[in-house]
Design a protein around this motif. Sequence first.
Motif, short mmCIF file in Angstrom:
data_model
loop_
_atom_site.label_atom_id
_atom_site.label_comp_id
_atom_site.label_asym_id
_atom_site.label_seq_id
_atom_site.Cartn_x
_atom_site.Cartn_y
_atom_site.Cartn_z
N GLU A 92 6.42 -5.55 -4.04
CA GLU A 92 5.21 -5.71 -3.24
C GLU A 92 4.26 -6.54 -4.10
O GLU A 92 4.09 -6.24 -5.28
N VAL A 113 0.36 -7.75 -4.34
CA VAL A 113 -0.96 -7.53 -3.75
C VAL A 113 -2.01 -8.41 -4.40
O VAL A 113 -2.04 -8.58 -5.62
N PRO A 162 -5.87 -8.09 -3.78
CA PRO A 162 -6.90 -7.42 -3.00
C PRO A 162 -8.27 -8.06 -3.17
O PRO A 162 -8.73 -8.30 -4.27
N GLN A 178 -7.35 -6.95 1.95
CA GLN A 178 -6.39 -6.80 0.86
C GLN A 178 -5.06 -7.38 1.31
O GLN A 178 -4.50 -6.95 2.31
N VAL A 204 -1.28 -7.87 1.14
CA VAL A 204 -0.08 -7.21 0.64
C VAL A 204 1.13 -7.94 1.20
O VAL A 204 1.25 -8.12 2.41
N TRP A 236 1.83 -1.99 -11.19
CA TRP A 236 1.38 -0.61 -11.02
C TRP A 236 0.25 -0.24 -11.99
O TRP A 236 0.37 0.68 -12.78
N ASN A 237 -0.85 -0.99 -11.89
CA ASN A 237 -2.09 -0.66 -12.61
C ASN A 237 -2.00 -0.81 -14.12
O ASN A 237 -2.86 -0.33 -14.84
N ARG A 240 5.05 -2.81 -7.85
CA ARG A 240 3.95 -3.45 -7.14
C ARG A 240 3.31 -4.44 -8.10
O ARG A 240 2.70 -4.04 -9.08
N GLU A 299 0.53 -6.88 -9.09
CA GLU A 299 -0.88 -6.95 -8.70
C GLU A 299 -1.55 -8.16 -9.35
O GLU A 299 -1.34 -8.44 -10.52
N TYR A 303 -5.08 -9.45 -10.38
CA TYR A 303 -6.41 -8.88 -10.60
C TYR A 303 -7.47 -9.97 -10.57
O TYR A 303 -7.18 -11.15 -10.74
#
Lengths: 182, 106
Positions: free
Chosen positions: B7, B9, B11, B16, B18, B56-57, B71, B73, B75
């Motif tokens: 995935e 993303v 946002p 957001q 995705v 994942w963060n 995931r 991401e 930022y």
Amino acid sequence: MLTAILVLAGIGLVLGAVLGWAADYYKVEEDPVVEKIDAILPQTQCGQCGYPGCRPYAEAIAKGEADINRCPPGGEDGIQRLAELLGVEAKPLGEGLEPKLKSVAVIDESTCIGCTLCIQACPVDAIVGASKQLHTIVADQCTGCELCLAPCPVDCIAMEVIPARLDNWKWRYPVIRLKQAA
Amino acid sequence: MTTLHIEVVYPLRDEQHVVHLEMPEGATVKEAVERSGLLARHPEIDLGGANKTGIWNKLAKLDAVLRDRDRVEIYRPLLADPKEVRRQRAAEGKAMKKGGGDLAAE
């Protein structure tokens, strides 16, 4: 006379054996009531009921440990459906619990300091962000549980009510107002 | 050869983005971001520059190898200066909540 008794006894024995075998063979692994209760609960995993998530709450209801009126996100129609499923009287939401409008959390981007504390609190991984990077909440995945509000050291997360639009509006489950029994 | 379900993303405050992808094993963060088509739709993304990436963060380099159900991401940089925020709070004499101490140490 004797043949009739024997035939009926024989039928009884055969059917009994079939039922006994079927009960064993088609055994349901888990308590189906827990599944059904869990399906009614809103899956916000918010913990407002006092249990760590929707499933533990469903298990507690099934065991008879918890009341059905502990779920604020489910609202009155949630209680009504639980009451119907379990064959008990519906009752108003438990004390200390407030029904709320459906809302999602939104981060104020000009104050977020990228501390990741809200990310650790989110039960559904709806917050995207890393250390010292701007955090953003994926609105579609946010359940509105409010668990991210408290940990934020700069109070930059607020709840925004989801406006009713054509694509998210749905019929509310019919709720019959409860009357006090005379 | 197993396929990875990824995935991606990106946002923004009000929308957001995705994107779900299937990538071959051994794919990297960079490949996933390029495949997602987000770069074409959002020319403001400065990959490897202002916009860092992560899984994942957790921050991850562009050449990090993906695993199934990652995931990816993209930022955006902070708008607030954490040190400035802390200085203001100290001036106001407010007590730090949990986590505030960690930020000061950084």
